[in-house]
Design a protein around this motif. Structure first.
Motif, short mmCIF file in Angstrom:
data_model
loop_
_atom_site.label_atom_id
_atom_site.label_comp_id
_atom_site.label_asym_id
_atom_site.label_seq_id
_atom_site.Cartn_x
_atom_site.Cartn_y
_atom_site.Cartn_z
N SER A 439 -5.45 -60.43 -16.91
CA SER A 439 -6.66 -60.19 -17.70
C SER A 439 -7.72 -61.22 -17.32
CB SER A 439 -6.35 -60.31 -19.19
OG SER A 439 -7.49 -60.06 -19.97
N ARG A 440 -8.98 -60.84 -17.44
CA ARG A 440 -10.07 -61.79 -17.27
C ARG A 440 -10.28 -62.52 -18.59
NH1 ARG A 440 -13.10 -60.99 -12.37
NH2 ARG A 440 -14.25 -62.83 -13.08
N LEU A 441 -10.44 -63.83 -18.52
CA LEU A 441 -10.56 -64.66 -19.71
C LEU A 441 -12.00 -65.11 -19.89
CD1 LEU A 441 -8.51 -65.77 -21.80
CD2 LEU A 441 -8.35 -67.83 -20.41
N ALA A 442 -12.54 -64.90 -21.09
CA ALA A 442 -13.89 -65.36 -21.44
C ALA A 442 -13.78 -66.16 -22.72
CB ALA A 442 -14.84 -64.18 -21.63
N PHE A 443 -14.33 -67.37 -22.71
CA PHE A 443 -14.21 -68.26 -23.86
C PHE A 443 -15.52 -68.35 -24.64
CE2 PHE A 443 -10.51 -71.18 -22.32
CZ PHE A 443 -9.59 -70.27 -22.81
N GLY A 444 -15.38 -68.58 -25.93
CA GLY A 444 -16.52 -68.81 -26.82
C GLY A 444 -16.06 -69.60 -28.02
N SER A 445 -16.87 -69.56 -29.09
CA SER A 445 -16.55 -70.35 -30.28
C SER A 445 -16.50 -69.52 -31.56
CB SER A 445 -17.59 -71.46 -30.47
OG SER A 445 -18.86 -70.89 -30.78
N ASP A 446 -17.12 -68.32 -31.54
CA ASP A 446 -17.27 -67.52 -32.75
C ASP A 446 -18.19 -68.22 -33.75
OD1 ASP A 446 -16.97 -65.29 -34.36
OD2 ASP A 446 -15.01 -65.85 -35.13
N PHE A 447 -19.18 -68.98 -33.22
CA PHE A 447 -20.11 -69.64 -34.15
C PHE A 447 -20.76 -68.59 -35.04
CE2 PHE A 447 -22.74 -68.84 -30.28
CZ PHE A 447 -23.80 -68.12 -30.81
N PRO A 448 -21.05 -68.87 -36.33
CA PRO A 448 -20.88 -70.14 -37.03
C PRO A 448 -19.52 -70.32 -37.69
CG PRO A 448 -22.02 -68.61 -38.46
CD PRO A 448 -21.76 -67.87 -37.16
N VAL A 449 -18.54 -69.45 -37.37
CA VAL A 449 -17.20 -69.67 -37.91
C VAL A 449 -16.69 -71.04 -37.47
CG1 VAL A 449 -14.81 -68.84 -37.87
CG2 VAL A 449 -16.72 -67.20 -37.98
N GLU A 450 -16.93 -71.39 -36.22
CA GLU A 450 -16.63 -72.71 -35.69
C GLU A 450 -17.93 -73.32 -35.16
OE1 GLU A 450 -13.63 -74.05 -35.79
OE2 GLU A 450 -12.18 -72.41 -35.85
N SER A 451 -17.91 -74.61 -34.90
CA SER A 451 -19.05 -75.26 -34.27
C SER A 451 -19.30 -74.63 -32.90
CB SER A 451 -18.78 -76.76 -34.10
OG SER A 451 -19.68 -77.34 -33.17
#
Length: 559
Positions: A439-451
């Protein structure tokens, strides 16, 4: 002087009007075309704000160009601008302008903050905020309306949980919304009750019972919120983001900013409904607008809730709530119908799936639809938090992108164990397994749930430890990725997830010169704590400074 440098100086001097820029004397890193870490000592930026070439490691420092702009990096570390693959643009800005409970550590602390906010804003018809987390408070239960009524008895109060999947109302808000003992939750929602009466907590789809009665944010407030979002993201090194759940009002605010020359961030929008897609992009995905700053790319769909509110849809009951297994928002037929409608219009499909049942349902939907839609579809699974280990191999099929948020792992790990038990978490937050299965991996934070700060995300990805280094060696450490793999997921992977890899994500010739100066070399044996503590010194977009911690002139000599 080498041929490369002679050619470089000739190139720079050939632009007498619109000057090119040479950023030199840097400790530069980017992800190369081969997916590996590439080093460089300087970068030439064209008049269009795109990278023209990189000076390779070991090249001698060029002389000051006769014409053009010279920026002396003073040996500082330079990396590509980071991309958050999953955030909520307007939610971050509005949350910053409203009551914020995200840093409260107890119900009592939250009550005091609510009391002070209400006293400071006597003219507000509703007190609206977000960020509460009963798990962080150690409360052992959800808060209730009675916990608010003595604080603000005379005005409606509505407070979103930190994950956005539950809301907390006082009695005045329930009266304003017409909530009575007979109120029933809609499909995909739950109304919490005490003694058979609604107690002020509304989960997932049931939040609409109250939210539809809140006065909508004005255009002026949305413009302020977008400006605040941009300030917050640029200050943490985010130069582009996927906005998951763009409404028509959100899109209009983004367009106003673009038309007014105020849109610096690059935004890949995913509409919150098919109706929004029809209103904003009736002929298919939009082109890139405002100098590659904005594009409507696809549709965001919710298939279940979140672990914190026990709304994530599980294959088995919650360990700490027998008889409950979460909320599946859509039947198989409904999910496939929405995905098919979007895909038929040429839109990318991104679906929120947290629980193992929701992920299994979505994988089956993709497997059914993929043969019918040829071409590069890049089906996105947002979060993919709790996956049955037997389903992990399915993520490597049909070009699926696992859009995941590393900081959710450390925020949720103890709660996940309480909710499910460790034996059922073999496929939880399984970044390594995603890569290993193709799988291709893409990262984030889900702001504003997290900083939105991506550096804690990089640190968690490489260690699976929290800010205090717990647990030593990492939680389910076999799912760690390397720091280079994590950087790729926050850059080239996140760009690929939004069909933007041809213009952002890496500092390669032809790509926008979106980059950061940071205060340390995170690739020189840095610990997870050192990576976590990284500070952004400057953020550049399109070859121009967009945010700086220091006065712009201190970056180096400019000619």
């Amino acid at each position: 002087m080498t041929r490369i440098l002679l050619a470089l100086l000739a190139l720079l001097s050939a632009a007498p009007a619109a000057a090119q820029t040479l950023v030199n004397n840097v400790n530069g890193y980017t992800i190369g075309a081969d997916g590996r870490l590439q080093r460089f000592t300087g970068m030439v930026i064209g008049t269009d704000g795109r990278v023209t070439r990189l000076l390779e490691q070991g090249e001698p420092r060029p002389m000051m160009p006769v014409t053009g702009t010279f920026v002396d990096g003073r040996g500082r570390t330079l990396i590509p601008g980071l991309i958050d693959a999953h955030g909520h643009i307007m939610g971050l800005g509005l949350g910053a302008l409203q009551l914020d409970l995200s840093e409260t550590n107890s119900l009592q602390e939250a009550q005091e903050r609510i009391r002070a906010y209400a006293a400071a804003n006597p003219s507000l018809p509703w007190i609206v905020g977000r960020g509460w987390n009963q798990e962080r408070w150690g409360l052992g239960r959800f808060p209730e309306a009675v916990d608010l009524d003595n604080i603000v008895p005379d005005r409606p109060v509505w407070l979103e949980r930190v994950d956005g999947h539950a809301g907390w109302a006082n009695s005045a808000a329930m009266r304003a919304a017409g909530i009575t003992a007979g109120t029933q939750a809609p499909a995909g929602g739950r109304v919490e009750r005490t003694n058979n009466l609604p107690n002020g907590i509304f989960v997932d789809a049931a939040t609409a019972l109250v939210e539809r009665h809140i006065p909508p944010a004005s255009a002026e407030l949305r413009d302020r919120a977008l400006a605040e979002t941009q300030r917050l993201l640029l200050s943490t090194g985010i130069t582009a983001a996927s906005d998951m759940g763009t409404s028509v009002d959100d899109w209009q605010a983004m367009r106003r900013a673009g038309e007014g020359g105020r849109l610096q961030l690059r935004i890949m929008s995913y509409a919150n409904s098919l109706d929004t897609l029809r209103a904003v992009a009736p002929n298919g995905p939009t082109s890139w607008l405002f100098g590659d700053r904005l594009r409507m790319a696809g549709l965001k769909i919710y298939s279940d809730g979140a672990l914190g509110s026990r709304g994530a849809w599980l294959k088995q009951d919650y360990r700490d709530a027998p008889g409950q297994h979460g909320l599946g928002f859509l039947t198989d037929v409904q999910l496939r119908a929405q995905m098919e409608a979007a895909a038929a219009g040429g839109f990318q499909v991104a679906v929120h799936a947290i629980g193992d049942a929701a992920n299994a349902q979505l994988l089956s939907a993709i497997e059914a639809l993929a043969p019918r839609f040829s071409g590069d579809r890049r089906w996105r699974i947002e979060h993919a938090q709790i996956v049955d280990p037997a389903d992990l191999v399915r993520f490597g099929r049909h070009g699926i992108i696992a859009s995941m948020q590393p900081v959710h792992q450390t925020s949720d790990m103890m709660m996940a164990e309480a909710r499910m038990g460790l034996p059922r978490l073999g496929g939880a937050y399984a970044w390594r397994a995603m890569l290993d299965n193709g799988s291709r991996l893409a990262f984030g934070s889900d702001f504003p749930v997290e900083s939105p700060n991506p550096f804690p995300g990089l640190a968690v990805a490489m260690s699976r430890e929290d800010a205090q280094g717990r647990p030593p060696g990492g939680w389910l450490p076999a799912q760690r990725v390397t720091l280079v793999e994590a950087l790729a997921a926050f850059t080239t992977g996140a760009a690929y997830a939004g069909f933007a890899e041809d213009r952002i994500g890496s500092l390669q010739p032809g790509h926008h010169a979106d980059f950061l100066f940071i205060d340390r070399d995170i690739f020189d044996g840095a610990t997870q704590q050192q990576v976590r503590g990284t500070q952004v010194l400057e953020t550049w977009i399109g070859g121009q400074p967009a945010w700086t911690r220091e006065p712009v002139g201190s970056a180096g000599e400019r000619g």
